[in-house]
Enzyme design. Structure first.
Site, PDB file in Angstrom:
ATOM      1  N   ARG A 200       0.839  -1.208   0.000  1.00  0.00           N
ATOM      2  CA  ARG A 200       0.000   0.000   0.000  1.00  0.00           C
ATOM      3  C   ARG A 200       0.867   1.249   0.000  1.00  0.00           C
ATOM      4  O   ARG A 200       0.546   2.238  -0.668  1.00  0.00           O
ATOM      5  CB  ARG A 200      -0.941   0.000   1.211  1.00  0.00           C
ATOM      6  CG  ARG A 200      -2.050  -1.021   1.115  1.00  0.00           C
ATOM      7  CD  ARG A 200      -3.011  -0.903   2.286  1.00  0.00           C
ATOM      8  NE  ARG A 200      -3.827   0.308   2.209  1.00  0.00           N
ATOM      9  CZ  ARG A 200      -4.584   0.767   3.192  1.00  0.00           C
ATOM     10  NH1 ARG A 200      -4.614   0.126   4.360  1.00  0.00           N
ATOM     11  NH2 ARG A 200      -5.300   1.849   3.045  1.00  0.00           N
TER      12      ARG A 200
ATOM     13  N   CYS B  33      -1.455   6.136   8.943  1.00  0.00           N
ATOM     14  CA  CYS B  33      -1.805   4.876   8.287  1.00  0.00           C
ATOM     15  C   CYS B  33      -2.896   5.202   7.278  1.00  0.00           C
ATOM     16  O   CYS B  33      -2.834   6.231   6.609  1.00  0.00           O
ATOM     17  CB  CYS B  33      -2.266   3.848   9.324  1.00  0.00           C
ATOM     18  SG  CYS B  33      -3.643   4.411  10.346  1.00  0.00           S
TER      19      CYS B  33
END
Length: 287
Positions: A185, A239
């Site tokens: 990611r 995050c």
């Protein structure tokens, strides 16, 4: 910098203190892929006296239509304080939060821990090893939902624990940015949750799962410092939505850097960053 008290308690400690009148336990089990999983697990068995804390309804605020604030915005401090008081948590309570790291979901308890610390509560801890550790230590599950007399929780918000998008964009060279997501990611190879892939330019990648051992326990201070590899530098951690970053914040505290101006959460995280299309996005490996 004074080394803070450990933010962890083990299952042996919890079992020895279950009858303490000041103890309150938060069951934070959850799954982003199925919001009912945690509640069902709680109903099937939980630590005696534990109250269920739902990520969406209890530990997050409402999502804004424009995406600002991210997918799991911080709750309004007074709203969170009112909920804590409604389940019997006051300023003198000792709070233990747990989840189930065995399913790769070991960041919900740290979200609760971080939120209470943000409200100024010091006596809050994460159960090392979570639900599996409680069972391994001989803990007997309960299916009874406790009722505690409502009390008052008075918040003392700690603003220096939080970074905004502007703080991230304007950070100086002496402040490092940590991305806690999986490397794929971070690189932008995949993006299962947000509308843009990649990372904030200049961020280091330190996946949150590295904070835990294979059995879901927290690595020691030396191991946390080594894997984060940021020394005593000030850090802002993010995050996808401000939830799975929290293990790295706890890890830094274990390594001796307490929550505060040198160990901040970008609460809106990636999902907030990309809500403004003028903000830059990077892809590929870390520099």
């Amino acid at each position: 910098m004074t080394r803070p008290e450990s933010p962890l308690k083990d299952a042996v400690w919890l079992l020895a203190h279950l009858q303490d009148p000041q103890l309150r336990v938060l069951d934070c089990r959850y799954a982003l892929t199925d919001p009912l999983v945690g509640r069902i697990a709680y109903l099937e068995g939980h630590v005696p006296g534990a109250v269920y804390a739902d990520l969406e309804t209890d530990l997050s605020g409402p999502v804004r239509p424009d995406g600002g604030g991210g997918r799991h915005p911080l709750p309004d401090p007074q709203v969170l304080a009112n909920w804590l008081g409604s389940v019997g948590i006051g300023n003198d309570s000792v709070v233990i939060a747990y989840d189930d790291p065995s399913g790769g979901q070991g960041f919900y308890a740290t979200r609760a821990w971080w939120l209470l610390r943000w409200l100024g509560h010091r006596q809050v801890y994460v159960l090392d090893g979570g639900w599996p550790a409680f069972l391994r230590a001989g803990g007997e599950p309960s299916t009874a939902e406790p009722t505690f007399a409502p009390t008052t929780f008075t918040p003392e918000v700690q603003p220096d624990m939080v970074a905004t998008a502007a703080d991230v964009a304007q950070r100086g060279a002496n402040t490092l940015l940590i991305d806690a997501r999986a490397p794929a990611r971070y690189r932008g190879d995949v993006e299962p949750l947000d509308r843009k892939a990649g990372h904030i330019p200049g961020a280091l990648n330190r996946e949150w799962t590295g904070a835990l051992t294979e059995d879901g326990r927290w690595r020691d201070a030396a191991a946390q410092a080594a894997r984060l590899n940021v020394g005593d530098a000030a850090t802002i951690t993010y995050c996808g939505s401000g939830v799975s970053a929290t293990p790295n914040l706890l890890a830094r505290e274990l390594a001796g850097v307490p929550l505060g101006p040198h160990n901040r959460l970008y609460a809106g995280s990636w999902s907030d960053w990309i809500s403004d299309d003028t903000r830059p996005v990077a892809t590929g490996e870390a520099p």
